[in-house]
Design a protein around this motif. Sequence first.
Motif, PDB file in Angstrom:
ATOM      1  N   ALA A  59     -32.766  26.276  11.501  1.00 44.14           N
ATOM      2  CA  ALA A  59     -33.016  26.128  10.759  1.00 44.14           C
ATOM      3  C   ALA A  59     -32.697  24.626  10.698  1.00 44.14           C
ATOM      4  O   ALA A  59     -33.744  23.673  10.362  1.00 44.14           O
ATOM      5  N   MET A  60     -32.297  23.876  11.131  1.00 49.72           N
ATOM      6  CA  MET A  60     -31.614  22.413  11.558  1.00 49.72           C
ATOM      7  C   MET A  60     -33.132  22.054  12.542  1.00 49.72           C
ATOM      8  O   MET A  60     -33.544  20.762  12.874  1.00 49.72           O
ATOM      9  N   ARG A  61     -33.219  22.750  13.722  1.00 50.73           N
ATOM     10  CA  ARG A  61     -33.739  22.180  14.437  1.00 50.73           C
ATOM     11  C   ARG A  61     -35.371  22.345  13.546  1.00 50.73           C
ATOM     12  O   ARG A  61     -36.539  21.439  14.343  1.00 50.73           O
ATOM     13  N   ARG A  62     -35.978  22.819  12.704  1.00 55.61           N
ATOM     14  CA  ARG A  62     -37.448  23.375  12.612  1.00 55.61           C
ATOM     15  C   ARG A  62     -37.319  21.479  11.321  1.00 55.61           C
ATOM     16  O   ARG A  62     -38.355  21.843  11.332  1.00 55.61           O
ATOM     17  N   ILE A  63     -36.438  21.158  11.545  1.00 56.83           N
ATOM     18  CA  ILE A  63     -36.421  20.340  10.275  1.00 56.83           C
ATOM     19  C   ILE A  63     -36.366  18.829  11.104  1.00 56.83           C
ATOM     20  O   ILE A  63     -36.014  17.658  10.718  1.00 56.83           O
ATOM     21  N   GLY A  64     -35.925  18.873  11.875  1.00 61.97           N
ATOM     22  CA  GLY A  64     -35.816  17.594  13.324  1.00 61.97           C
ATOM     23  C   GLY A  64     -34.588  17.608  13.416  1.00 61.97           C
ATOM     24  O   GLY A  64     -34.199  16.090  13.890  1.00 61.97           O
ATOM     25  N   TYR A  65     -33.320  18.528  13.375  1.00 64.03           N
ATOM     26  CA  TYR A  65     -31.497  17.947  14.155  1.00 64.03           C
ATOM     27  C   TYR A  65     -30.976  18.848  14.768  1.00 64.03           C
ATOM     28  O   TYR A  65     -31.944  20.341  14.172  1.00 64.03           O
ATOM     29  N   ASP A  66     -30.264  18.524  15.538  1.00 66.79           N
ATOM     30  CA  ASP A  66     -30.227  19.199  16.312  1.00 66.79           C
ATOM     31  C   ASP A  66     -28.641  19.838  16.266  1.00 66.79           C
ATOM     32  O   ASP A  66     -28.251  18.549  15.344  1.00 66.79           O
TER      33      ASP A  66
END
Length: 157
Positions: A47-54
């Motif tokens: 979920a977080m990678r989808r909005i630009g966070y690792d």
Amino acid sequence: MTDISTLIDHAAVVDTLHRYTAGLDLGDADLLASSLTEDAVVDLGPAMRRIGYDFPPLAPRDTVVSALIGAVGPLDSSHAISNVRATFDGDVATVYAYAQAQHYKPGTGSDPSVTRHALMMNRYTATMVRDGERWRISHLEIANAWFDGDPLMLLGE
């Protein structure tokens, strides 16, 4: 044909998801912990990678609770669980659900003039185990279906 014990188990896994999300919304560490096994893994990475966070997986339960209560607990948030599907193999369940989650800065969620928010529709894939009379999450992967708003809200910025 579905028997009554399967229906009871289905209601119990839905309750587990509700304890998990209500714990987040209420900032209630004990309620959140009640939904997790001691060795639980919660993977918000997809979920977080989808909005630009690792974001690395969280484990065990104490780490999950501390991290999530610290990050989401202070926010004005609401999670709604829907489309719950579950399959059972003895004391293990595989559960799929949607969770729509709205987030506002602390104390601003009910102010109609506030437009800065983070609204997510996530897909939950969980492995749950029966623990006595309750089901608990042993592994939860959260993947994002769509997002609206400011992703920085989720980082406390």
